[in-house]
Motif scaffolding. Sequence first.
Motif, short mmCIF file in Angstrom:
data_model
loop_
_atom_site.label_atom_id
_atom_site.label_comp_id
_atom_site.label_asym_id
_atom_site.label_seq_id
_atom_site.Cartn_x
_atom_site.Cartn_y
_atom_site.Cartn_z
N MET A 99 -13.45 -23.01 -39.53
CA MET A 99 -12.87 -23.83 -38.47
C MET A 99 -11.31 -23.69 -39.11
O MET A 99 -10.80 -23.79 -40.07
CB MET A 99 -13.07 -25.25 -38.40
N SER A 100 -10.51 -23.08 -37.99
CA SER A 100 -8.88 -22.88 -38.46
C SER A 100 -8.21 -24.36 -38.58
O SER A 100 -8.66 -25.43 -38.21
CB SER A 100 -8.44 -22.22 -37.09
N ALA A 101 -7.14 -24.28 -39.24
CA ALA A 101 -6.43 -25.40 -39.67
C ALA A 101 -5.84 -26.08 -38.54
O ALA A 101 -6.06 -27.33 -38.56
CB ALA A 101 -5.27 -25.02 -40.37
N LYS A 102 -5.64 -25.37 -37.29
CA LYS A 102 -5.18 -25.86 -36.02
C LYS A 102 -6.32 -26.86 -35.44
O LYS A 102 -6.10 -27.82 -34.87
CB LYS A 102 -4.56 -25.19 -35.01
N ARG A 103 -7.44 -26.07 -35.38
CA ARG A 103 -8.66 -26.94 -34.78
C ARG A 103 -8.95 -28.09 -35.70
O ARG A 103 -9.16 -28.94 -35.00
CB ARG A 103 -9.69 -26.01 -34.73
N TRP A 162 -2.38 -23.61 -24.55
CA TRP A 162 -2.93 -24.33 -25.63
C TRP A 162 -4.25 -25.15 -25.07
O TRP A 162 -5.25 -25.28 -25.91
CB TRP A 162 -2.03 -25.34 -26.24
N ARG A 207 -6.93 -22.95 -24.68
CA ARG A 207 -7.57 -22.52 -25.67
C ARG A 207 -8.69 -23.71 -26.55
O ARG A 207 -9.66 -23.30 -27.23
CB ARG A 207 -6.41 -22.25 -26.82
N TYR A 208 -8.24 -24.95 -26.11
CA TYR A 208 -8.96 -26.06 -27.06
C TYR A 208 -9.70 -26.95 -25.95
O TYR A 208 -9.90 -28.15 -26.36
CB TYR A 208 -7.97 -27.06 -27.54
#
Length: 189
Positions: free
Chosen positions: A1-5, A68, A71-72
């Motif tokens: 999992m990415s830091a942003k997620r 954004w 994407r999420y």
Amino acid sequence: MSAKRLLLWLALSLPGWWLVGRWALTPDAYGYGHAIADSGQWAAWLLMVTLAVTPMRLAFRRSALAKWLVRYRRDLGVASFAYAALHTLVYLDKKATLANVLEELPQDFIWSGWLALALFVPLAVTSNDVSMRWLKKSWKALHRLVYPAAILTFLHWIWSAFDPTTAWIHAGVLAAIEIARLWLQRARA
């Protein structure tokens, strides 16, 4: 999992931790009514944000916010489901027995809530890349269940509210989101 997620999920979980913490630590001041209402409202708010992604994308293609959100979007939808599941757990905790739950089932606000949750379960379970690849074109068709599930969610809110004014306002916002989506999709066709 990415830091942003991971940061997004931390932010999305904060209201849930606050709700559970208040309910556990101060049950007399923050009782069942607050816990059930707050968890349900967070589920509905995140559902509206999730449904607003398509009209945002269609209206503001190059916007950083629209990109954004696209994407999420699945994360927001799963978070909405998580709050709906928390809402259900609060309800089940209060009812304590299956007999109590079944006794209430014929009531409009109860069956609409259970049916909405049942429609959201396959959406939450398949909101991942593996399911998208496995289901192919069927994935999009399956995820159109979000629309009847949203209607049931807002009917549940309207029918269960002591004062349904807030629920009706939110239902109006949901209707505006859907009208915008349909209008923008037709304008692009």
